[in-house]
Design a protein around this motif. Structure first.
Motif, PDB file in Angstrom:
ATOM      1  N   GLU A 107       1.678  30.652  50.399  1.00  0.00           N
ATOM      2  CA  GLU A 107       0.529  30.576  50.228  1.00  0.00           C
ATOM      3  C   GLU A 107       0.204  31.715  48.953  1.00  0.00           C
ATOM      4  O   GLU A 107      -1.240  31.509  48.576  1.00  0.00           O
ATOM      5  CB  GLU A 107      -0.289  31.282  51.514  1.00  0.00           C
ATOM      6  N   ILE A 108       0.731  32.390  48.742  1.00  0.00           N
ATOM      7  CA  ILE A 108       0.447  33.689  47.790  1.00  0.00           C
ATOM      8  C   ILE A 108       0.857  33.341  46.300  1.00  0.00           C
ATOM      9  O   ILE A 108       0.276  33.370  45.263  1.00  0.00           O
ATOM     10  CB  ILE A 108       1.001  35.232  48.171  1.00  0.00           C
ATOM     11  N   GLU A 110       4.251  30.966  43.849  1.00  0.00           N
ATOM     12  CA  GLU A 110       5.352  29.866  44.004  1.00  0.00           C
ATOM     13  C   GLU A 110       6.697  30.843  44.088  1.00  0.00           C
ATOM     14  O   GLU A 110       6.745  31.825  43.521  1.00  0.00           O
ATOM     15  CB  GLU A 110       5.156  29.000  42.475  1.00  0.00           C
ATOM     16  N   PRO A 111       7.568  30.120  44.543  1.00  0.00           N
ATOM     17  CA  PRO A 111       8.907  30.674  44.845  1.00  0.00           C
ATOM     18  C   PRO A 111       9.646  30.764  43.570  1.00  0.00           C
ATOM     19  O   PRO A 111       9.177  29.953  42.583  1.00  0.00           O
ATOM     20  CB  PRO A 111       9.658  29.946  45.949  1.00  0.00           C
ATOM     21  N   HIS A 120       7.923  26.922  32.214  1.00  0.00           N
ATOM     22  CA  HIS A 120       6.699  27.875  32.250  1.00  0.00           C
ATOM     23  C   HIS A 120       6.802  28.665  30.765  1.00  0.00           C
ATOM     24  O   HIS A 120       5.834  28.808  30.121  1.00  0.00           O
ATOM     25  CB  HIS A 120       6.387  28.823  33.446  1.00  0.00           C
TER      26      HIS A 120
HETATM   27  P1  GTP Z   1       3.881  22.267  35.191  1.00  0.00           P
HETATM   28  O1  GTP Z   1       5.014  21.708  35.894  1.00  0.00           O
HETATM   29  O2  GTP Z   1       3.696  22.652  33.828  1.00  0.00           O
HETATM   30  O3  GTP Z   1       2.652  21.076  35.511  1.00  0.00           O
HETATM   31  O4  GTP Z   1       3.722  23.773  36.086  1.00  0.00           O
HETATM   32  P2  GTP Z   1       2.352  24.025  37.000  1.00  0.00           P
HETATM   33  O5  GTP Z   1       2.819  25.459  37.311  1.00  0.00           O
HETATM   34  O6  GTP Z   1       1.008  23.847  36.265  1.00  0.00           O
HETATM   35  O7  GTP Z   1       2.497  23.217  38.052  1.00  0.00           O
HETATM   36  P3  GTP Z   1       2.330  23.205  39.703  1.00  0.00           P
HETATM   37  O8  GTP Z   1       1.733  22.099  40.121  1.00  0.00           O
HETATM   38  O9  GTP Z   1       3.676  23.491  40.258  1.00  0.00           O
HETATM   39  O10 GTP Z   1       1.332  24.477  39.687  1.00  0.00           O
HETATM   40  C1  GTP Z   1       0.078  24.641  39.625  1.00  0.00           C
HETATM   41  C2  GTP Z   1      -0.443  25.745  40.298  1.00  0.00           C
HETATM   42  O11 GTP Z   1      -0.026  26.047  41.443  1.00  0.00           O
HETATM   43  C3  GTP Z   1       0.238  26.749  39.469  1.00  0.00           C
HETATM   44  O12 GTP Z   1      -0.873  28.009  39.428  1.00  0.00           O
HETATM   45  C4  GTP Z   1       1.294  27.507  40.306  1.00  0.00           C
HETATM   46  O13 GTP Z   1       1.504  28.966  40.145  1.00  0.00           O
HETATM   47  C5  GTP Z   1       1.059  27.182  41.771  1.00  0.00           C
HETATM   48  N1  GTP Z   1       1.966  26.858  42.740  1.00  0.00           N
HETATM   49  C6  GTP Z   1       3.029  26.087  42.413  1.00  0.00           C
HETATM   50  N2  GTP Z   1       3.792  26.288  43.558  1.00  0.00           N
HETATM   51  C7  GTP Z   1       3.186  27.015  44.306  1.00  0.00           C
HETATM   52  C8  GTP Z   1       3.678  27.499  45.620  1.00  0.00           C
HETATM   53  O14 GTP Z   1       4.728  27.222  46.150  1.00  0.00           O
HETATM   54  N3  GTP Z   1       2.936  28.440  46.405  1.00  0.00           N
HETATM   55  C9  GTP Z   1       1.777  28.899  45.555  1.00  0.00           C
HETATM   56  N4  GTP Z   1       0.920  29.673  46.170  1.00  0.00           N
HETATM   57  N5  GTP Z   1       1.223  28.613  44.355  1.00  0.00           N
HETATM   58  C10 GTP Z   1       2.109  27.522  43.853  1.00  0.00           C
END
Ligand code: GTP
Length: 237
Positions: A107-108, A110-111, A120
């Motif tokens: 929730e906080i 990404e892993p 990234h």
């Molecule tokens: P791309 O693969 O380039 O699209 O990377 P992205 O980080 O933009 O894609 P993603 O759809 O994985 O993430 C979108 C947003 O959600 C980002 O701000 C991530 O940090 C966040 N996010 C992704 N996975 C998680 C998770 O497991 N938990 C939380 N809290 N945030 C997440």
């Protein structure tokens, strides 16, 4: 403007560095200053990973009375608070960031997924690695060394209160001598306390140089990333 020497860097910030003069908690003036320096790197096209400590919020073990693993996990949680503060500050300046945590808290943040972290970075996002290595008994210096190896960083920028590595404590010994350059072997043999020995060995074995420099001097992060002669460089020379 100087040219970057390194393509991808790992910046290690101690928790204490975020506390500023207060010595505890988070001083947002300091965090914003650090963020603006990180932004300079991003604007130069340098890919930035960052590991933050947690000592401004939690300094382990309550005088040695606590269970070590519990105290270490509390420290890992403290790094998450700092990572989120740094993220917020960077994003307020228009720097795109991702926080990845070694301990899952979906929730906080990404892993930690190495391949995602690499993507990234390639996209110019600053990746802040939280929760240390996710294991007790390992410092956030070791987390910085481990993540630096995993993301194939060219160098670790170790931002400290002190402006390099000395042969003895310059606060105690007025004649303490600052090293410009050291090998990992020397650091280990002389027990120079640049990083703990686990982190130092990891850098030595994976050939990741470390630049130790003072965070207080504005512009030092950029100078270090551009290969200007500041602080002490530790490597396999
Ligand atoms: P791309 O693969 O380039 O699209 O990377 P992205 O980080 O933009 O894609 P993603 O759809 O994985 O993430 C979108 C947003 O959600 C980002 O701000 C991530 O940090 C966040 N996010 C992704 N996975 C998680 C998770 O497991 N938990 C939380 N809290 N945030 C997440």
């Amino acid at each position: 403007m100087s040219e970057p020497k390194y393509k991808r860097i790992m910046l290690k910030l101690s928790g204490e560095s975020l506390a500023g003069e207060k010595g505890y908690g988070i001083d947002f003036d300091v965090v914003n200053r650090i963020s603006s320096e990180i932004k300079e790197l991003v604007d130069l096209g340098i890919e930035v990973g960052a590991v933050v400590g947690g000592g401004n919020i939690w300094r382990g073990r309550n005088g040695g009375e606590m269970d070590r693993t519990t105290a270490d996990y509390m420290g890992m949680l403290a790094t998450c608070i700092n990572a989120m503060a740094l993220q917020d500050s960077l994003e307020s300046m228009g720097v795109v960031t991702r926080v990845q945590t070694a301990i899952e808290m979906r929730e906080i943040a990404e892993p930690f997924i190495r391949r995602k972290a690499m993507r990234h970075l390639e996209k110019g996002r600053v990746v802040i690695f939280a929760s240390g290595t996710g294991n007790p008994y390992f410092s956030t210096d070791t987390a910085a060394a481990l993540r630096a190896a995993e993301i194939e960083a060219d160098v670790i920028l170790l931002a400290k209160k002190i402006d390099g590595v000395y042969d003895s404590d310059p606060n105690i010994n007025k004649n303490a001598k600052k090293y410009d350059k050291l090998t990992f072997q020397e650091v280990l043999e002389k027990d120079l306390k640049v990083m703990d020995s686990t982190a130092t060995s990891l850098c030595k074995d994976n050939n990741i140089p470390i630049i130790v420099f003072a965070l207080d001097e504005v512009g030092n992060i950029r100078k270090a990333a551009c290969g200007e002669k500041i602080g002490t460089i530790v490597g396999n020379f």
